[in-house]
Motif scaffolding. Structure first.
Motif, mmCIF file in Angstrom:
data_model
loop_
_atom_site.group_PDB
_atom_site.id
_atom_site.type_symbol
_atom_site.label_atom_id
_atom_site.label_comp_id
_atom_site.label_asym_id
_atom_site.label_seq_id
_atom_site.Cartn_x
_atom_site.Cartn_y
_atom_site.Cartn_z
ATOM 1 N N LYS A 160 89.964 -1.374 5.679
ATOM 2 C CA LYS A 160 89.181 -0.148 5.552
ATOM 3 C C LYS A 160 87.726 -0.468 5.221
ATOM 4 N N ALA A 161 87.529 -1.497 4.335
ATOM 5 C CA ALA A 161 86.160 -1.879 4.005
ATOM 6 C C ALA A 161 85.432 -2.384 5.248
ATOM 7 N N GLN A 162 86.155 -3.200 6.055
ATOM 8 C CA GLN A 162 85.545 -3.676 7.293
ATOM 9 C C GLN A 162 85.244 -2.518 8.239
ATOM 10 N N GLU A 163 86.212 -1.571 8.331
ATOM 11 C CA GLU A 163 85.980 -0.409 9.188
ATOM 12 C C GLU A 163 84.782 0.401 8.694
ATOM 13 N N GLN A 164 84.706 0.574 7.353
ATOM 14 C CA GLN A 164 83.572 1.306 6.801
ATOM 15 C C GLN A 164 82.259 0.575 7.067
ATOM 16 N N ALA A 165 82.293 -0.787 6.901
ATOM 17 C CA ALA A 165 81.081 -1.557 7.172
ATOM 18 C C ALA A 165 80.705 -1.442 8.647
ATOM 19 N N ALA A 166 81.759 -1.533 9.537
ATOM 20 C CA ALA A 166 81.483 -1.400 10.967
ATOM 21 C C ALA A 166 80.954 -0.006 11.291
ATOM 22 N N ALA A 167 81.570 1.012 10.632
ATOM 23 C CA ALA A 167 81.101 2.384 10.860
ATOM 24 C C ALA A 167 79.674 2.548 10.364
ATOM 25 N N LYS A 168 79.386 1.912 9.211
ATOM 26 C CA LYS A 168 78.027 1.987 8.681
ATOM 27 C C LYS A 168 77.044 1.317 9.634
ATOM 28 N N GLN A 169 77.445 0.112 10.129
ATOM 29 C CA GLN A 169 76.580 -0.579 11.089
ATOM 30 C C GLN A 169 76.398 0.255 12.356
#
Length: 299
Positions: free
Chosen positions: A179-188
């Motif tokens: 989820k953190a990676q998804e959030q980081a990817a979503a943020k990017q």
């Protein structure tokens, strides 16, 4: 009832003594009654149930009352028939002694038998106790074994539960990382889109500025063209009044018409040369028209 029976027995013996005065049978019966009464009295004082009839109160007092009466009756018969017994006193004494010895021996045997019964009872009780103790120990061992198995099962279950929780924690950690990676990817992705939108906005602003500049330039050129009234002697282009005709505005040979709306210029031999009558800009050469931003007509 028992005393009445004894009394009737005494009467029968008394009648027999009168009928058979010389007979030794009566004397022997009386002596035997004395011996039996003494023996029964001794045994009854130890074990009343051995000398009393079933169904009566089996007590030492009952034994005493019963066999004292019998002893006195038999003793009276012996005294009543004394003359017959005087002839053989030694023999009677010996028999009495033998009978007492037999009674004593019987008593001793009875005591020995009772002691043996007591020993057997003790052994039986001891065996039962040992058996119960062995059964109790076996039950305790079985219970201890079951308890050990239960604890082993509980430990195995606790171990499985710990492993399950560890797996759940690992899965939760992986899920959190995902989820953190998804959030980081979503943020990017959001940042990239924001950058793209900003770039698009800048590009739109730039195009708007270019369009505004082009519009201003076009307006400026239009005003400049409208301000010109013709072509000067040096060959500059001019814009005619739509009401003017062709001949009145000729200033050079080979006059070229340019449509200010379509930005297309027409040669004198072109198909639309005569049809182009309004919003005309005149040129003396194709180079001059193209330099002003016009293109040649296809016809």
């Amino acid at each position: 009832m028992f005393l009445a029976s004894l009394f009737y027995s005494f009467l029968i013996l008394l009648l027999l003594s009168f009928i058979l005065p010389e007979s030794e049978i009566i004397s022997n019966i009386a002596a035997t009654g004395v011996f039996i009464s003494i023996l029964a009295l001794i045994v009854g004082l130890i074990k009343p149930r051995l000398v009393l009839p079933m169904g009566h109160y089996q007590t030492r007092r009952k034994v005493l009352y019963t066999y004292i009466y019998l002893f006195f009756i038999c003793f009276f018969m012996v005294g009543f028939l004394g003359e017959a017994q005087v002839a053989q006193p030694t023999k009677t004494k010996e028999k009495s002694t033998e009978m007492l010895a037999a009674a004593e021996d019987k008593k001793n045997k009875q005591i020995a038998l009772e002691e043996k019964d007591k020993e057997d009872e003790k052994l039986k009780v001891q065996e039962e106790t040992d058996k119960k103790e062995a059964e109790r120990e076996a039950q305790e061992q079985a219970a201890a074994k079951q308890e050990a198995e239960r604890k082993a099962q509980e430990q195995a279950a606790a171990k499985q539960e710990a492993e399950r929780k560890a797996q759940e924690q690992a899965a939760a950690k992986q899920e959190a990382e995902r989820k953190a990676q998804e959030q980081a990817a979503a943020k990017q992705e959001a940042e990239r889109k924001a950058q793209e939108q900003a770039a698009a906005k800048q590009e739109a602003e730039r195009k708007a500025q270019e369009q505004a500049a082009a519009k201003q330039e076009a307006e400026r050129k239009t005003q400049t063209a409208k301000q010109s009234t013709g072509t000067s002697g040096n060959g500059e282009a001019f814009v005619n009044d739509p009401s003017d005709d062709k001949e009145s505005n000729l200033s050079c040979k080979g006059q070229i018409k340019g449509n200010m709306n379509s930005k297309i210029y027409h040669m004198p031999d072109g198909a639309y040369y005569d049809k182009t009558q309004d919003d005309i800009q005149w040129f003396c050469s194709p180079e001059e028209a193209e330099k002003a931003g016009f293109r040649a007509s296809q016809r």
